[in-house]
Design a protein around this motif. Structure first.
Motif, PDB file in Angstrom:
ATOM      1  N   ALA A  12       2.469  -9.717   4.218  1.00 40.11           N
ATOM      2  CA  ALA A  12       1.655  -8.558   4.603  1.00 40.11           C
ATOM      3  C   ALA A  12       0.446  -8.409   3.689  1.00 40.11           C
ATOM      4  O   ALA A  12      -0.677  -8.191   4.149  1.00 40.11           O
ATOM      5  CB  ALA A  12       2.499  -7.283   4.579  1.00 40.11           C
ATOM      6  N   ILE A  13       0.660  -8.532   2.397  1.00 37.16           N
ATOM      7  CA  ILE A  13      -0.452  -8.317   1.466  1.00 37.16           C
ATOM      8  C   ILE A  13      -1.465  -9.454   1.522  1.00 37.16           C
ATOM      9  O   ILE A  13      -2.654  -9.248   1.324  1.00 37.16           O
ATOM     10  CB  ILE A  13       0.047  -8.035   0.036  1.00 37.16           C
ATOM     11  CG1 ILE A  13      -1.044  -7.320  -0.743  1.00 37.16           C
ATOM     12  CG2 ILE A  13       0.499  -9.282  -0.668  1.00 37.16           C
ATOM     13  CD1 ILE A  13      -0.567  -6.432  -1.828  1.00 37.16           C
ATOM     14  N   GLU A  14      -1.008 -10.665   1.850  1.00 40.90           N
ATOM     15  CA  GLU A  14      -1.937 -11.790   1.970  1.00 40.90           C
ATOM     16  C   GLU A  14      -2.874 -11.630   3.166  1.00 40.90           C
ATOM     17  O   GLU A  14      -3.938 -12.226   3.202  1.00 40.90           O
ATOM     18  CB  GLU A  14      -1.164 -13.106   2.079  1.00 40.90           C
ATOM     19  CG  GLU A  14      -0.594 -13.557   0.742  1.00 40.90           C
ATOM     20  CD  GLU A  14       0.261 -14.808   0.853  1.00 40.90           C
ATOM     21  OE1 GLU A  14       0.544 -15.261   1.983  1.00 40.90           O
ATOM     22  OE2 GLU A  14       0.646 -15.321  -0.211  1.00 40.90           O
ATOM     23  N   GLN A  15      -2.471 -10.834   4.151  1.00 39.71           N
ATOM     24  CA  GLN A  15      -3.303 -10.596   5.327  1.00 39.71           C
ATOM     25  C   GLN A  15      -4.295  -9.442   5.112  1.00 39.71           C
ATOM     26  O   GLN A  15      -5.160  -9.209   5.939  1.00 39.71           O
ATOM     27  CB  GLN A  15      -2.426 -10.300   6.549  1.00 39.71           C
ATOM     28  CG  GLN A  15      -1.588 -11.495   6.954  1.00 39.71           C
ATOM     29  CD  GLN A  15      -0.604 -11.162   8.054  1.00 39.71           C
ATOM     30  OE1 GLN A  15      -0.638 -10.087   8.637  1.00 39.71           O
ATOM     31  NE2 GLN A  15       0.290 -12.088   8.340  1.00 39.71           N
ATOM     32  N   MET A  16      -4.143  -8.750   4.002  1.00 42.46           N
ATOM     33  CA  MET A  16      -5.008  -7.604   3.715  1.00 42.46           C
ATOM     34  C   MET A  16      -6.261  -8.052   2.964  1.00 42.46           C
ATOM     35  O   MET A  16      -6.298  -9.124   2.368  1.00 42.46           O
ATOM     36  CB  MET A  16      -4.237  -6.562   2.905  1.00 42.46           C
ATOM     37  CG  MET A  16      -3.077  -5.952   3.680  1.00 42.46           C
ATOM     38  SD  MET A  16      -2.045  -4.854   2.689  1.00 42.46           S
ATOM     39  CE  MET A  16      -3.167  -3.482   2.436  1.00 42.46           C
ATOM     40  N   PRO A  75      -8.853  -8.337  -0.011  1.00 41.18           N
ATOM     41  CA  PRO A  75      -8.706  -8.252  -1.469  1.00 41.18           C
ATOM     42  C   PRO A  75      -9.076  -6.862  -1.983  1.00 41.18           C
ATOM     43  O   PRO A  75     -10.062  -6.276  -1.544  1.00 41.18           O
ATOM     44  CB  PRO A  75      -9.665  -9.321  -1.984  1.00 41.18           C
ATOM     45  CG  PRO A  75      -9.692 -10.338  -0.882  1.00 41.18           C
ATOM     46  CD  PRO A  75      -9.617  -9.515   0.397  1.00 41.18           C
ATOM     47  N   GLY A  76      -8.254  -6.330  -2.882  1.00 42.96           N
ATOM     48  CA  GLY A  76      -8.458  -4.987  -3.415  1.00 42.96           C
ATOM     49  C   GLY A  76      -7.694  -3.918  -2.657  1.00 42.96           C
ATOM     50  O   GLY A  76      -7.633  -2.770  -3.091  1.00 42.96           O
ATOM     51  N   SER A  77      -7.081  -4.277  -1.514  1.00 40.73           N
ATOM     52  CA  SER A  77      -6.331  -3.313  -0.707  1.00 40.73           C
ATOM     53  C   SER A  77      -5.024  -2.924  -1.384  1.00 40.73           C
ATOM     54  O   SER A  77      -4.451  -3.695  -2.153  1.00 40.73           O
ATOM     55  CB  SER A  77      -6.016  -3.898   0.668  1.00 40.73           C
ATOM     56  OG  SER A  77      -7.186  -4.133   1.391  1.00 40.73           O
ATOM     57  N   LEU A  78      -4.543  -1.730  -1.045  1.00 44.36           N
ATOM     58  CA  LEU A  78      -3.295  -1.204  -1.601  1.00 44.36           C
ATOM     59  C   LEU A  78      -2.255  -1.119  -0.492  1.00 44.36           C
ATOM     60  O   LEU A  78      -2.500  -0.517   0.551  1.00 44.36           O
ATOM     61  CB  LEU A  78      -3.534   0.182  -2.209  1.00 44.36           C
ATOM     62  CG  LEU A  78      -2.367   0.816  -2.943  1.00 44.36           C
ATOM     63  CD1 LEU A  78      -2.001   0.001  -4.184  1.00 44.36           C
ATOM     64  CD2 LEU A  78      -2.712   2.243  -3.348  1.00 44.36           C
ATOM     65  N   LEU A 107       6.871   1.488  -3.390  1.00 43.57           N
ATOM     66  CA  LEU A 107       6.217   0.572  -4.322  1.00 43.57           C
ATOM     67  C   LEU A 107       4.781   0.384  -3.867  1.00 43.57           C
ATOM     68  O   LEU A 107       4.540   0.025  -2.712  1.00 43.57           O
ATOM     69  CB  LEU A 107       6.965  -0.759  -4.298  1.00 43.57           C
ATOM     70  CG  LEU A 107       6.333  -1.928  -5.033  1.00 43.57           C
ATOM     71  CD1 LEU A 107       6.491  -1.740  -6.536  1.00 43.57           C
ATOM     72  CD2 LEU A 107       6.979  -3.229  -4.598  1.00 43.57           C
ATOM     73  N   ASN A 108       3.827   0.672  -4.737  1.00 40.88           N
ATOM     74  CA  ASN A 108       2.415   0.447  -4.404  1.00 40.88           C
ATOM     75  C   ASN A 108       1.947  -0.823  -5.102  1.00 40.88           C
ATOM     76  O   ASN A 108       1.979  -0.916  -6.326  1.00 40.88           O
ATOM     77  CB  ASN A 108       1.548   1.637  -4.826  1.00 40.88           C
ATOM     78  CG  ASN A 108       1.675   2.786  -3.846  1.00 40.88           C
ATOM     79  OD1 ASN A 108       1.490   2.594  -2.646  1.00 40.88           O
ATOM     80  ND2 ASN A 108       1.979   3.961  -4.328  1.00 40.88           N
ATOM     81  N   VAL A 109       1.530  -1.801  -4.309  1.00 45.69           N
ATOM     82  CA  VAL A 109       1.102  -3.092  -4.813  1.00 45.69           C
ATOM     83  C   VAL A 109      -0.305  -3.374  -4.301  1.00 45.69           C
ATOM     84  O   VAL A 109      -0.620  -3.109  -3.147  1.00 45.69           O
ATOM     85  CB  VAL A 109       2.090  -4.211  -4.421  1.00 45.69           C
ATOM     86  CG1 VAL A 109       2.278  -4.290  -2.931  1.00 45.69           C
ATOM     87  CG2 VAL A 109       1.671  -5.554  -4.965  1.00 45.69           C
ATOM     88  N   ARG A 110      -1.179  -3.844  -5.202  1.00 45.00           N
ATOM     89  CA  ARG A 110      -2.562  -4.098  -4.839  1.00 45.00           C
ATOM     90  C   ARG A 110      -2.808  -5.596  -4.787  1.00 45.00           C
ATOM     91  O   ARG A 110      -2.381  -6.339  -5.652  1.00 45.00           O
ATOM     92  CB  ARG A 110      -3.522  -3.444  -5.830  1.00 45.00           C
ATOM     93  CG  ARG A 110      -4.973  -3.540  -5.376  1.00 45.00           C
ATOM     94  CD  ARG A 110      -5.899  -2.698  -6.222  1.00 45.00           C
ATOM     95  NE  ARG A 110      -5.589  -1.276  -6.250  1.00 45.00           N
ATOM     96  CZ  ARG A 110      -5.961  -0.408  -5.299  1.00 45.00           C
ATOM     97  NH1 ARG A 110      -6.626  -0.806  -4.247  1.00 45.00           N
ATOM     98  NH2 ARG A 110      -5.665   0.874  -5.441  1.00 45.00           N
TER      99      ARG A 110
END
Length: 89
Positions: free
Chosen positions: A34-38, A40-43, A80-83
């Motif tokens: 999920a985060i790799e599809q966001m 850069p800099g997204s939370l 959990l908040n991951v950026r």
């Protein structure tokens, strides 16, 4: 004394992912995808169960180079908040 009134408000996540009930390591894999599809800099806010998920997923994300901004106990699950880093390694 603390400056709670002057503290900066927590940034709102750009996306949420509910992984309650998802076993390890599937919850880590889904979070990473999920985060790799966001952008850069997204939370990303990820909801994880207590126990192994909240113990394992944050550590695994840090080892992959992601930034954990906060872990919040929300009575029955953890947020959990991951950026996503701006510069990829």
């Amino acid at each position: 004394m603390s400056n709670l009134a002057e503290s900066t408000p927590k940034p709102a996540p750009d996306a949420q992912l509910d992984l309650r009930g998802t076993p390890c390591p599937i919850n880590f894999v889904r979070t990473k995808l999920a985060i790799e599809q966001m952008t850069p800099g997204s939370l990303l806010e990820v909801w994880l169960d207590p126990g192994e998920p909240i113990e394992q997923v944050p550590d695994s994300l840090v080892m992959e180079g992601y930034l954990i901004e906060s872990v919040e106990d929300r009575s029955g699950y953890f947020a959990l908040n991951v950026r996503r880093p701006i510069a990829s390694a």
